[in-house]
Structures are given as C-alpha cells and as structure tokens.
Design a protein around this motif. Structure first.
Motif, mmCIF file in Angstrom:
data_model
loop_
_atom_site.group_PDB
_atom_site.id
_atom_site.type_symbol
_atom_site.label_atom_id
_atom_site.label_comp_id
_atom_site.label_asym_id
_atom_site.label_seq_id
_atom_site.Cartn_x
_atom_site.Cartn_y
_atom_site.Cartn_z
ATOM 1 N N ARG A 43 0.849 -1.192 0.000
ATOM 2 C CA ARG A 43 0.000 0.000 0.000
ATOM 3 C C ARG A 43 0.881 1.237 0.000
ATOM 4 O O ARG A 43 1.951 1.258 0.608
ATOM 5 N N GLU A 45 0.393 5.680 0.206
ATOM 6 C CA GLU A 45 -0.416 6.895 0.327
ATOM 7 C C GLU A 45 0.245 7.985 -0.511
ATOM 8 O O GLU A 45 1.470 8.141 -0.460
ATOM 9 N N VAL A 58 -5.690 9.244 -10.076
ATOM 10 C CA VAL A 58 -6.534 8.046 -9.996
ATOM 11 C C VAL A 58 -6.937 7.580 -11.394
ATOM 12 O O VAL A 58 -6.921 6.380 -11.686
ATOM 13 N N GLU A 73 -6.901 -1.669 -5.416
ATOM 14 C CA GLU A 73 -7.923 -0.948 -4.660
ATOM 15 C C GLU A 73 -7.450 0.498 -4.587
ATOM 16 O O GLU A 73 -6.281 0.752 -4.275
ATOM 17 N N ILE A 74 -8.336 1.435 -4.867
ATOM 18 C CA ILE A 74 -7.976 2.850 -4.860
ATOM 19 C C ILE A 74 -9.004 3.614 -4.028
ATOM 20 O O ILE A 74 -10.212 3.433 -4.204
ATOM 21 N N CYS A 75 -8.517 4.470 -3.147
ATOM 22 C CA CYS A 75 -9.375 5.357 -2.370
ATOM 23 C C CYS A 75 -8.789 6.758 -2.530
ATOM 24 O O CYS A 75 -7.576 6.938 -2.466
ATOM 25 N N PHE A 76 -9.647 7.758 -2.768
ATOM 26 C CA PHE A 76 -9.113 9.111 -2.917
ATOM 27 C C PHE A 76 -10.130 10.152 -2.496
ATOM 28 O O PHE A 76 -11.314 9.888 -2.344
ATOM 29 N N GLY A 77 -9.605 11.340 -2.288
ATOM 30 C CA GLY A 77 -10.418 12.490 -1.926
ATOM 31 C C GLY A 77 -9.596 13.744 -2.158
ATOM 32 O O GLY A 77 -8.580 13.729 -2.859
ATOM 33 N N TYR A 80 -5.533 13.653 -1.690
ATOM 34 C CA TYR A 80 -4.887 12.386 -1.342
ATOM 35 C C TYR A 80 -5.433 11.240 -2.191
ATOM 36 O O TYR A 80 -6.521 11.312 -2.755
ATOM 37 N N ALA A 81 -4.656 10.184 -2.240
ATOM 38 C CA ALA A 81 -5.097 8.909 -2.816
ATOM 39 C C ALA A 81 -4.295 7.813 -2.136
ATOM 40 O O ALA A 81 -3.138 8.010 -1.775
ATOM 41 N N SER A 82 -4.923 6.682 -1.930
ATOM 42 C CA SER A 82 -4.196 5.509 -1.436
ATOM 43 C C SER A 82 -4.440 4.376 -2.420
ATOM 44 O O SER A 82 -5.526 4.241 -2.984
ATOM 45 N N GLU A 84 -3.776 0.206 -2.916
ATOM 46 C CA GLU A 84 -3.420 -1.065 -2.294
ATOM 47 C C GLU A 84 -3.437 -2.140 -3.377
ATOM 48 O O GLU A 84 -4.388 -2.234 -4.151
#
Length: 110
Positions: A43, A45, A58, A73-77, A80-82, A84
């Motif tokens: 992972r 960040e 992204v 797996e992608i999470c963002f806002g 930021y983005a993470s 995994e």
C-alpha cells in the motif's frame, strides 16, 4: 530490467504467494510502498495539492491497471489517494504487484 519496464503476466490460481524473504528485494525497488502486517498486500499513500490532481492521478492509475490487466484498490479524496495492491487470484503478493507499483511510481503526478 527494472520492474517498471516489465509487464504484468496473467496469473492463474494455484501459484504460490511470495514469502517475506522473496518480497524484500521487490520492496526495495518501489519507494514508499508499505507491506501489510500479514505480508499479503502493499500500500502507498499519495498527497496532492488539490482534488483535481488526485482525480487525474486516480484516472491514470485506472488506465494503467486496465492496460496491465491488474487492478488495485484505490481510495481518494481532496488532496490524497491511497493504492493497495495484491493478486486477487492467489490472495497475496506476486511479482505483478511490484511491477504495477513501479509503474504507478512513474506517473507524472507522483
């Protein structure tokens, strides 16, 4: 050949996951990627100056994932983005995961 210059190869079930010892040299080749506690995922960040840059990143990761046939797996806002990564078919890490991580590290927003 560097990891970023390789291509992901199709992975079928039944292939063993990498051990911690096998992971170590790969992890040294990808900056700032963290190994999960159970050594089954990596992972990272990422920080960006605004939402639009995070969204652009992204979208670039998404296009790259489609090209490689390997989907993280992608999470963002805002800012930021993470990401995994692991190989779903084997439930752990494979060289492909580090290839994708190295390619992500070369994206222009990083």
């Amino acid at each position: 050949m560097s990891l970023a210059d390789k291509r992901c190869v199709p992975c079928r079930g039944g292939v063993p996951t990498l051990s911690r010892e096998e992971i170590a040299p790969y992890l040294e080749q990808v900056e700032n990627w963290q190994l999960s506690e159970n050594a089954s995922r990596i992972r990272r960040e990422f920080s960006f100056p605004d939402f639009n840059t995070a969204l652009t990143f992204v979208n670039h990761v998404g296009r790259l994932a489609e090209e490689m046939g390997h989907h993280p797996e992608i999470c963002f806002g805002w800012g930021y983005a993470s990401v995994e990564i692991w190989t779903h078919k084997i439930g752990g890490l494979h060289e492909n995961d580090f290839v994708l991580a190295a390619k992500i590290d070369r994206l222009p927003e990083v």
